[in-house]
Design a protein around this motif. Structure first.
Motif, PDB file in Angstrom:
ATOM      1  N   LYS A   1     -71.672 -15.360  33.614  1.00 16.71           N
ATOM      2  CA  LYS A   1     -72.008 -13.936  33.620  1.00 16.71           C
ATOM      3  C   LYS A   1     -73.525 -13.774  33.719  1.00 16.71           C
ATOM      4  N   VAL A   2     -73.959 -12.925  34.611  1.00 17.68           N
ATOM      5  CA  VAL A   2     -75.361 -12.531  34.682  1.00 17.68           C
ATOM      6  C   VAL A   2     -75.439 -11.168  33.994  1.00 17.68           C
ATOM      7  N   VAL A   3     -76.130 -11.119  32.863  1.00 22.13           N
ATOM      8  CA  VAL A   3     -76.128  -9.920  32.034  1.00 22.13           C
ATOM      9  C   VAL A   3     -76.602  -8.713  32.839  1.00 22.13           C
ATOM     10  N   GLY A   4     -75.777  -7.656  32.821  1.00 22.06           N
ATOM     11  CA  GLY A   4     -76.118  -6.423  33.530  1.00 22.06           C
ATOM     12  C   GLY A   4     -75.759  -6.429  34.995  1.00 22.06           C
ATOM     13  N   GLN A   5     -75.196  -7.542  35.491  1.00 20.61           N
ATOM     14  CA  GLN A   5     -74.856  -7.654  36.912  1.00 20.61           C
ATOM     15  C   GLN A   5     -73.406  -8.099  37.056  1.00 20.61           C
ATOM     16  N   PRO A   6     -72.446  -7.223  36.796  1.00 19.28           N
ATOM     17  CA  PRO A   6     -71.041  -7.631  36.838  1.00 19.28           C
ATOM     18  C   PRO A   6     -70.588  -8.135  38.201  1.00 19.28           C
ATOM     19  N   ASP A   7     -71.249  -7.729  39.273  1.00 24.85           N
ATOM     20  CA  ASP A   7     -70.859  -8.196  40.599  1.00 24.85           C
ATOM     21  C   ASP A   7     -71.068  -9.701  40.769  1.00 24.85           C
TER      22      ASP A   7
ATOM     23  N   ALA B   1     -78.317 -25.669  29.755  1.00 24.02           N
ATOM     24  CA  ALA B   1     -79.144 -26.193  30.850  1.00 24.02           C
ATOM     25  C   ALA B   1     -78.700 -25.630  32.198  1.00 24.02           C
ATOM     26  N   LEU B   2     -77.386 -25.522  32.396  1.00 29.05           N
ATOM     27  CA  LEU B   2     -76.888 -24.970  33.651  1.00 29.05           C
ATOM     28  C   LEU B   2     -77.281 -23.500  33.787  1.00 29.05           C
ATOM     29  N   ALA B   3     -77.213 -22.766  32.684  1.00 25.05           N
ATOM     30  CA  ALA B   3     -77.607 -21.354  32.720  1.00 25.05           C
ATOM     31  C   ALA B   3     -79.066 -21.206  33.138  1.00 25.05           C
ATOM     32  N   ARG B   4     -79.933 -22.100  32.621  1.00 21.64           N
ATOM     33  CA  ARG B   4     -81.353 -22.005  32.975  1.00 21.64           C
ATOM     34  C   ARG B   4     -81.578 -22.271  34.468  1.00 21.64           C
TER      35      ARG B   4
ATOM     36  N   VAL C   1     -78.476 -15.496  32.007  1.00 24.72           N
ATOM     37  CA  VAL C   1     -77.149 -15.993  32.367  1.00 24.72           C
ATOM     38  C   VAL C   1     -76.435 -16.511  31.117  1.00 24.72           C
ATOM     39  N   LEU C   2     -75.166 -16.156  31.004  1.00 27.50           N
ATOM     40  CA  LEU C   2     -74.302 -16.643  29.921  1.00 27.50           C
ATOM     41  C   LEU C   2     -73.189 -17.483  30.535  1.00 27.50           C
TER      42      LEU C   2
END
Length: 250
Positions: free
Chosen positions: A26-32, A62-65, A82-83
């Motif tokens: 999930k990209v916070v604030g970007q549901p698309d 690490a992957l989120a970063r 990113v979560l």
């Protein structure tokens, strides 16, 4: 114009990803941009606008970063956060040998050796060494633990963590054999050092028709040959020994 993500988030280090894991990104604030994807056999995942990313062997954090950096570098999202969550675990391990329920297990969460042995029904009384074989970054790795120490807590199995494709084998304790004039003849596990007297006690003791003055031990030598030697009650029993108690001479 690049999209602007929501405020920051504090991440834990997270689980180390492995092949066949299914992750939700999930990209916070970007549901698309929300994506569910599986870690492929080659260790990669696919993410929109970025393409293939190496994921196996990396922690969730690490992957989120990495995804954040690539989204920012390509100006897809400004200051992305990113979560990542593993929603289906791909870890498979096998455990064979002296456990009550050997077989293959799917590990769907962080699992240690104590937990896995419990899932396999626990160690049998005849269990000795617990061996873990796995593929390390520089080749095969073998780890060995004493089964009795794991049961007693001398070795903390909670600190031994299971990895994908681990192969675990629990060795069987050696045996000795008792025949002749005793309470119970047959095969007995040699799970601790024993004298002949202790071994005979476990076998029900010498019967009224037997004698401790005419005992023999059949013992296999290093060259594979078997020798028959006189035995006394204080002799130490060795693996594969056959103790023979003869009849009393009246």
């Amino acid at each position: 114009m690049a999209l602007v993500a929501a405020p920051g988030h504090v991440w834990a280090e997270g689980r180390t990803l492995t092949t066949s894991d299914v992750v939700t990104i999930k990209v916070v604030g970007q549901p698309d941009l929300d994506t569910a994807t599986r870690v492929e056999p080659d260790g990669t995942i696919n993410f929109p606008y970025i393409g293939r990313i190496k994921a196996a062997g990396m922690t969730e954090d690490a992957l989120a970063r990495i995804i954040e950096k690539r989204l920012a570098a390509r100006q897809i999202v400004t200051e992305p956060h990113v979560l990542i969550e593993v929603t289906n675990f791909g870890t498979q391990v096998t455990i064979q040998g002296q456990v009550n329920s050997p077989g293959a297990f799917t590990v769907d969460r962080t699992t240690n050796l104590s937990q896995l042995l419990a899932r396999a029904g626990g160690l049998r009384d005849t269990a000795t060494t617990v061996t873990i074989r796995r593929q390390g970054p520089h080749g095969p790795v073998t780890l060995r633990y004493d089964g009795k120490d794991l049961v007693s807590g001398k070795i903390n199995g909670d600190r031994v963590f299971i990895q994908n494709n681990d192969e675990i084998y629990v060795d069987q304790s050696p045996f000795y054999y008792v025949y002749g004039y005793v309470g119970h003849t047959g095969e007995f596990p040699l799970i601790r050092p024993l004298t002949v007297q202790q071994a005979l006690s476990i076998a029900g003791g010498i019967s009224p028709l037997g004698t401790d003055s005419r005992m023999w031990i059949k013992r296999r030598q290093a060259d594979g040959q078997t020798m028959e030697v006189p035995a006394s009650l204080d002799d130490e029993v060795q693996p594969s020994d056959t103790i023979i108690v003869n009849e009393r001479i009246f």
